[in-house]
Motif scaffolding. Structure first.
Motif, PDB file in Angstrom:
ATOM      1  N   ILE A 138     115.294  18.773 109.814  1.00 62.02           N
ATOM      2  CA  ILE A 138     114.839  20.154 109.622  1.00 62.02           C
ATOM      3  C   ILE A 138     114.048  20.205 108.315  1.00 62.02           C
ATOM      4  CG2 ILE A 138     115.593  22.543 109.261  1.00 62.02           C
ATOM      5  CD1 ILE A 138     118.031  21.929 111.033  1.00 62.02           C
ATOM      6  N   TYR A 139     112.798  20.642 108.413  1.00 61.66           N
ATOM      7  CA  TYR A 139     111.889  20.657 107.263  1.00 61.66           C
ATOM      8  C   TYR A 139     111.192  22.004 107.288  1.00 61.66           C
ATOM      9  CZ  TYR A 139     108.116  18.725 104.257  1.00 61.66           C
ATOM     10  OH  TYR A 139     107.209  18.469 103.260  1.00 61.66           O
ATOM     11  N   LEU A 140     111.845  23.005 106.725  1.00 60.86           N
ATOM     12  CA  LEU A 140     111.400  24.391 106.881  1.00 60.86           C
ATOM     13  C   LEU A 140     111.375  25.114 105.543  1.00 60.86           C
ATOM     14  CD1 LEU A 140     113.426  25.522 110.054  1.00 60.86           C
ATOM     15  CD2 LEU A 140     110.929  25.500 109.844  1.00 60.86           C
ATOM     16  N   PRO A 141     110.571  26.173 105.450  1.00 60.05           N
ATOM     17  CA  PRO A 141     110.674  27.037 104.275  1.00 60.05           C
ATOM     18  C   PRO A 141     111.918  27.915 104.405  1.00 60.05           C
ATOM     19  CG  PRO A 141     109.001  27.872 105.794  1.00 60.05           C
ATOM     20  CD  PRO A 141     109.564  26.629 106.412  1.00 60.05           C
ATOM     21  N   MET A 142     112.130  28.780 103.437  1.00 61.70           N
ATOM     22  CA  MET A 142     113.294  29.663 103.460  1.00 61.70           C
ATOM     23  C   MET A 142     113.025  30.857 104.366  1.00 61.70           C
ATOM     24  SD  MET A 142     115.876  28.566 101.854  1.00 61.70           S
ATOM     25  CE  MET A 142     116.808  30.001 101.359  1.00 61.70           C
ATOM     26  N   GLU A 145     114.716  31.157 110.511  1.00 65.13           N
ATOM     27  CA  GLU A 145     114.760  30.051 111.471  1.00 65.13           C
ATOM     28  C   GLU A 145     115.452  28.817 110.898  1.00 65.13           C
ATOM     29  OE1 GLU A 145     112.223  32.042 111.041  1.00 65.13           O
ATOM     30  OE2 GLU A 145     111.672  32.801 113.030  1.00 65.13           O
ATOM     31  N   ALA A 146     115.461  28.681 109.565  1.00 65.03           N
ATOM     32  CA  ALA A 146     116.147  27.530 108.969  1.00 65.03           C
ATOM     33  C   ALA A 146     117.643  27.596 109.295  1.00 65.03           C
ATOM     34  CB  ALA A 146     115.916  27.492 107.460  1.00 65.03           C
ATOM     35  N   ASP A 305     117.914  26.731  97.768  1.00 64.08           N
ATOM     36  CA  ASP A 305     117.137  26.415  98.954  1.00 64.08           C
ATOM     37  C   ASP A 305     118.073  25.787  99.979  1.00 64.08           C
ATOM     38  OD1 ASP A 305     113.988  25.943  99.715  1.00 64.08           O
ATOM     39  OD2 ASP A 305     115.305  24.484 100.688  1.00 64.08           O
ATOM     40  N   ILE A 306     117.741  26.023 101.235  1.00 62.61           N
ATOM     41  CA  ILE A 306     118.528  25.478 102.326  1.00 62.61           C
ATOM     42  C   ILE A 306     118.526  23.941 102.312  1.00 62.61           C
ATOM     43  CG2 ILE A 306     116.987  25.158 104.307  1.00 62.61           C
ATOM     44  CD1 ILE A 306     119.056  27.948 104.804  1.00 62.61           C
ATOM     45  N   GLY A 307     117.560  23.356 101.608  1.00 61.66           N
ATOM     46  CA  GLY A 307     117.464  21.901 101.514  1.00 61.66           C
ATOM     47  C   GLY A 307     118.510  21.271 100.608  1.00 61.66           C
ATOM     48  N   TYR A 314     126.694  27.593 101.042  1.00 59.14           N
ATOM     49  CA  TYR A 314     126.787  28.970 100.542  1.00 59.14           C
ATOM     50  C   TYR A 314     125.611  29.860 100.930  1.00 59.14           C
ATOM     51  CZ  TYR A 314     130.857  26.953  98.541  1.00 59.14           C
ATOM     52  OH  TYR A 314     132.064  26.311  98.422  1.00 59.14           O
ATOM     53  N   ILE A 315     124.778  29.407 101.892  1.00 59.39           N
ATOM     54  CA  ILE A 315     123.871  30.335 102.572  1.00 59.39           C
ATOM     55  C   ILE A 315     124.236  30.327 104.055  1.00 59.39           C
ATOM     56  CG2 ILE A 315     121.481  30.835 103.257  1.00 59.39           C
ATOM     57  CD1 ILE A 315     120.556  29.730 100.571  1.00 59.39           C
TER      58      ILE A 315
END
Ligand code: ATP
Ligand code: MG
Length: 658
Positions: A138-142, A145-146, A305-307, A314-315
């Motif tokens: 998974i390579y997404l912005p915030m 959909e992430a 960030d989700i990364g 914690y998101i």
């Protein structure tokens, strides 16, 4: 020679919890005793927070250390726990995500809508041939959909590997190849610093190097032009057209949930493997306990960030398993201006804010007047994670953001630990600025010397975890040997010492006179000055305690007389004059300030005034690069560095100062 750390600083300020928060707190002081009386029974009660389709037969199987199995025999579905059950409980209309795009566009996603999207994405992944056990990158912005992509993987038992959306072709392709991912989920781009920033070209180049990738699923976020290959499919033409019906099927508690690579602060990133039941139990428990989350009334915001692991626990997994309402923000803190974070807090009435010391220090540098112009009265709990927080940064956070009312939870944990391990409890602990205080109920941490002996209060050494915990990493992906060597071979049974297995965290720590824990940075960063072990953190905190300093990074550089000498890189606060004579005066004053605060042994040999520091993409200071500069070496691995121009600036400044 003893490797024990010198204990230089001492802190006397202490802040008890506000009475109203303490009176209604989710977790009270009794929890420590309950967990101490029967640790495994305590964790069983925490696991009951979740919905299991099959109960476990055994809480912990530790018969083959250091390979742990938690909740053996139990079965559950992670996505069901994060989404479906809240809808089934009648909370489908509750907002799961208030999403704020960087340009100011917004989306509101309720739990019912999240269920639809996750089900559709699960159906699409299945149609693309992804089955339980497969890996998905998974390579997404915030963007929402992430979270949807991660939950869809969890729902069908695929193992996700999220790669930070700012990473290069090199970083992305090595991570895809290491995990043999079958699908990558990405977007055309995302907004950063006021303009669309492309992601798809990086994926195209990476996929050309990754034979395992069969499909690329592309979310349209910015609408920018993208090249198209026969592996590519638009998200809106597949996921958004798919059936919204999907029945979550249960998986064993030890089913792999995700692989995540560490930040790379100290060297090569490690592919950390987390599994299902224990991970979700501790993510959910800690999110409830550490932030005192009240899902009906709180608005929670984690700025990570989700990364990073913080984004995972914690998101996505902690807050959603608890039915929280949260804010998710796409962009940078200074777009369109330096008040953006506070504007978001004000707009959504955020009550719990979780951020990183690097951000707090940046806000200090930008000036007190910026947060002062916003209404921050909704905030009731503040959190910090990622690095040691300097006491003065903690005080700034409390005063200028918390307005002297809110407790601060300084949470110590790692990608490897999966969830928070050491932290104050906001309704219980009288916190000291700069200390993570004590291990949470159910967690066993200690500080030991180089002989693996527990140090007394007042002593310093190595942080270790002395009992297994539910969200512990299970191994390094496909590298059991590195797993054992890195974490289990320094102390305890793995080092041939007794029969107890002890986890070595890689961080230095001290116990103060009350037994509170102070994290002192990486063991690799500890300086050896004239035979004394001195932590970089304490010297940095002494520098930050000077009113002219916003941020500091300290390293030990080889020195002919003292073995190592302290070299400090210091960022002054916004209004401080640093040109010419004034700069020289300031440097002299700062050297004396450190000597006065910590003792003459800690006086830096050299202080450089700089405007930026080298940081990882997650915002952590990369001291190993500064050490390279201070010792005149060429730079080591810089692939996880945020901005390589910073190093050129610092190197040239260093050379002209010689
Ligand atoms: P690598 O292991 O590849 O060098 P990393 O350690 O930076 O990368 P993470 O797992 O993101 O990767 O970070 C965990 C580390 O961050 C901890 O070991 C610790 O050094 C630091 N850390 C996190 N939270 C805190 C905290 N509250 N106080 C002090 N240090 C912290
Ligand atoms: Mg680490």
């Amino acid at each position: 020679m003893s490797e024990t750390l010198e204990n230089l600083s001492s802190e006397t300020r202490q802040f008890p919890p506000p009475a109203d928060l303490a009176a209604a707190a989710n977790v009270t002081a009794e929890a420590y005793q309950e967990a101490a009386d029967d640790r495994l029974a305590y964790w069983e009660r925490q696991a009951e927070r979740l919905s299991w389709t099959k109960p476990w037969d055994q809480v912990l199987d530790w018969s083959n250390p250091p390979f742990a199995k938690w909740f053996v025999g139990g079965e559950l579905n992670v996505a069901y726990n994060c989404v479906d059950r809240h809808v089934e409980a009648g909370n489908g209309d509750r907002v799961a995500i208030h999403w704020e795009g960087e340009p100011g566009d917004t989306r509101t996603v309720t739990y019912a809508e999240l269920l639809t999207s996750v089900s559709q994405a699960a159906n699409t992944l299945t149609e693309l041939g992804v089955v339980a056990g497969d890996r998905v990158a998974i390579y997404l912005p915030m963007i929402p959909e992430a979270a949807v992509a991660m939950l869809a993987c969890a729902r069908i038992g695929a193992t996700h590997s999220v790669v930070f959306g700012g990473f290069s072709v090199e970083a992305l392709s090595t991570r895809i190849n290491d995990a043999d991912a079958k699908v990558v989920i990405t977007a055309d781009g995302g907004y950063r610093r006021g303009k669309p920033s492309a992601l798809k070209p990086t994926v195209d180049e990476a996929v050309a190097r990754c034979a395992s990738i069969e499909h690329v699923l592309v979310v349209r976020r910015t609408g920018q032009e993208v090249a198209w290959t026969d592996k590519d499919k638009w998200w809106h033409e597949t996921v958004e057209q798919a059936s919204p019906e999907h029945k979550a099927q249960p998986f064993e508690a030890e089913h792999p949930l995700f692989i995540l690579y560490t930040s790379g602060t100290t060297g090569n990133p490690k592919g950390i493997l987390h599994t299902t039941g224990g991970y979700l139990t501790q993510a959910s428990y800690t999110h409830n306990a550490v932030f005192d989350l009240k899902p009906e009334t709180d608005v929670y915001w984690c700025t990570a960030d989700i990364g990073w692991v913080t984004g995972h626990s914690y998101i996505v997994y902690g807050p959603l398993s608890n039915g929280a309402t949260q804010v998710m923000y796409e962009g940078t803190p200074d777009t369109p201006d330096r008040g953006r974070f506070w504007q978001i807090v004000d707009k959504y009435k955020v009550s719990i804010l979780y951020t990183a010391p690097t951000l707090i220090r940046t806000m200090m540098k930008w000036g007190d007047d910026i947060p002062a112009t916003y209404d921050l009265s909704s905030l009731r709990v503040l959190g910090s994670v990622g690095e040691p927080i300097n006491p003065e940064a903690w005080m700034w956070y409390r005063e200028h953001v918390g307005r002297e009312r809110t407790p601060i939870v300084d949470t110590w944990w790692q990608t490897e630990t999966g969830a928070v391990m050491i932290s104050p409890l906001p309704g219980v602990t009288a916190a000291k600025p700069g200390s993570a205080m004590t291990a949470l109920p159910g967690i066993s941490a200690d500080v030991v010397d180089d002989q693996a002996e527990s140090v007394p209060n007042g002593g310093g050494g190595f942080l270790v975890l002395t009992e297994p915990w539910p969200s512990m990493l299970r191994t390094i992906w496909r590298d059991d040997k590195r797993f054992i060597d890195t974490y289990w071979s320094r102390f305890g049974a793995g080092a041939g010492n007794g029969d107890k297995w002890v986890y070595f965290a890689g961080d230095g720590a001290k116990k103060d006179e009350d037994g509170a824990l102070w994290l002192l940075g990486r063991v690799d960063d500890v300086m050896l000055i004239s035979g004394h072990n001195i932590s970089t953190t304490e010297v940095e905190s002494a520098l930050v305690s000077h009113p002219a300093v916003a941020e500091a990074a300290v390293v030990g550089a080889t020195d002919p007389t003292t073995g190592q000498a302290i070299v400090a890189f210091t960022i002054p606060r916004g209004n401080v004059v640093t040109e010419g004579e004034a700069g020289q005066e300031l440097i002299k004053e700062l050297r004396n300030h450190v000597a006065k605060t910590l003792g003459p042994i800690a006086k830096p040999r050299q202080i450089m005034l700089v405007t930026e520091l080298p940081k990882t993409r997650s915002g952590k200071i990369m001291r190993r690069l500064l050490r390279d500069v201070a010792e005149n070496r060429s730079l080591g691995d810089v692939t996880t560095l945020q901005d390589s121009a910073v190093m050129d600036l610092i190197s040239s400044g260093m050379n002209s100062a010689k």
